[in-house]
Design an enzyme around this catalytic site. Structure first.
Site, PDB file in Angstrom:
ATOM      1  CG  HIS A  58      -7.183  -6.297   7.708  1.00 32.44           C
ATOM      2  ND1 HIS A  58      -6.536  -7.375   7.123  1.00 32.44           N
ATOM      3  CD2 HIS A  58      -6.980  -5.242   6.870  1.00 32.44           C
ATOM      4  CE1 HIS A  58      -5.966  -6.984   5.992  1.00 32.44           C
ATOM      5  NE2 HIS A  58      -6.201  -5.699   5.824  1.00 32.44           N
ATOM      6  CD  GLU A  87      -3.078  -1.254   0.551  1.00 33.42           C
ATOM      7  OE1 GLU A  87      -3.194  -0.411  -0.363  1.00 33.42           O
ATOM      8  OE2 GLU A  87      -3.909  -2.149   0.780  1.00 33.42           O
ATOM      9  CG  HIS A 106      -9.550  -4.105   2.898  1.00 37.23           C
ATOM     10  ND1 HIS A 106      -8.871  -3.748   1.766  1.00 37.23           N
ATOM     11  CD2 HIS A 106      -8.578  -4.413   3.794  1.00 37.23           C
ATOM     12  CE1 HIS A 106      -7.568  -3.853   1.962  1.00 37.23           C
ATOM     13  NE2 HIS A 106      -7.369  -4.251   3.193  1.00 37.23           N
ATOM     14  CD  GLU A 114     -13.612   8.630  24.828  1.00 42.01           C
ATOM     15  OE1 GLU A 114     -14.519   8.735  25.686  1.00 42.01           O
ATOM     16  OE2 GLU A 114     -12.517   9.177  24.934  1.00 42.01           O
ATOM     17  CG  HIS A 149      -4.744  -0.832   5.940  1.00 38.36           C
ATOM     18  ND1 HIS A 149      -6.123  -0.863   6.059  1.00 38.36           N
ATOM     19  CD2 HIS A 149      -4.403  -1.979   5.299  1.00 38.36           C
ATOM     20  CE1 HIS A 149      -6.577  -1.973   5.490  1.00 38.36           C
ATOM     21  NE2 HIS A 149      -5.559  -2.666   5.030  1.00 38.36           N
TER      22      HIS A 149
END
Ligand code: 2HA
Ligand code: ZN
Length: 273
Positions: free
Chosen positions: A143, A117, A212, A171, A141
């Site tokens: 998952h 990425e 994703h 929150e 990033h």
């Protein structure tokens, strides 16, 4: 001093270990990049022993990142292994002055390339650097399962997902009063996903990648990790409540407004009723 003793490298190792322990990084899932400050860049240069790798075209051009240095996870490397062998799992990447080529300065001792990425991270670093007057330094990033689950259950719009998150935990409106952007299901590592994310990153500091994971930015590793954690916690509460038959009551829009006002942040009003 060794590279692994630099606070920026230790911060990367800690984030990777913490993300692994949260369950957000199965196999080689996830990636993180950190843009070094000038002082950190100089400290890193004084540690470097290995010759630099060859310049490689990025396939994109990010002129406002020319000459910047980034710590990154390696493509195919496991977050789980970062604390055991950071010199193999992490890397230090230098960009040329035009911001269109990179070269390896440290890391990936067992071979390999920076994160798949990388282009996505750099396009988004470019956008967030611009949007935050240079403050943004991190793209992270992961998952996390609940935000992925949520992307199967709600319309894939910024408003629907942001509001559902705000309604799930007090929150949430405090930590991301601007909401989150959402992009549809796209090929991981693709340039299309990178560009779609960067359109959202002009306005948001976090983007849901449907089915994703989540892409977060921030001025430092703690803030980016904290944003990931807070979005995922709200998504976890949302899915728990759904799994238990649905909510008897939600945090109302007026309560969301009051929370934002109480902590002095500006809620994205157009997402409320
Ligand atoms: O495997 O998470 O999105 C790394 C990824 C690609
Ligand atoms: Zn991913």
């Amino acid at each position: 001093m060794m590279m692994t003793e630099l606070p920026a490298v230790q911060g990367m190792v800690r984030l990777c270990e913490d993300g692994w322990l949260q369950g957000w990084h199965e196999r080689n899932g996830g990636n993180v990049t950190y843009r070094l400050t000038r002082e950190e860049q100089e400290a890193a240069i004084s540690c470097l022993a290995q010759p630099s790798g060859p310049w490689t075209p990025l396939g994109i051009s990010a002129p406002n990142l020319g000459g910047e240095w980034f710590l990154a996870t390696g493509s195919g490397k496991y977050f789980r292994n970062v604390p055991l062998d950071p010199v193999d799992a992490l890397c230090l990447v230098e960009l040329n002055d035009a911001g269109d080529c990179w070269r390896l300065r440290w890391g990936l001792s067992g071979g390999g390339k920076p994160t798949s990425e990388l282009a996505a991270h750099l396009i988004n670093h470019s956008v967030r650097k611009e949007a935050t007057g240079g403050a943004c330094r991190v793209m992270y990033h992961a998952h996390p399962a609940h935000i992925v689950a949520m992307s199967f259950l709600l319309p894939l719009t910024d408003r629907e997902i942001s509001r559902a998150l705000w309604q799930s935990e007090t929150e949430a409106p405090m930590v991301f009063p601007g909401g989150v952007g959402v992009v549809g299901c796209m090929v991981p590592g693709s340039i299309e996903l990178a560009w779609a994310s960067s359109e959202k990153m002009k306005e948001y500091d976090a983007v849901v990648w449907a089915h994703h994971g989540l892409f977060c930015s921030g001025p430092d590793l703690d803030t980016a990790f904290g944003l990931m954690h807070t979005v995922e916690k709200a998504a976890q509460v949302w899915t728990l409540v759904r799994s238990c038959g649905g909510a008897r009551q939600l945090i109302t829009d007026d309560e969301i407004r009051a929370i934002a006002e109480g902590c002095g942040v500006q809620i994205r009003e157009e997402f409320l009723q």
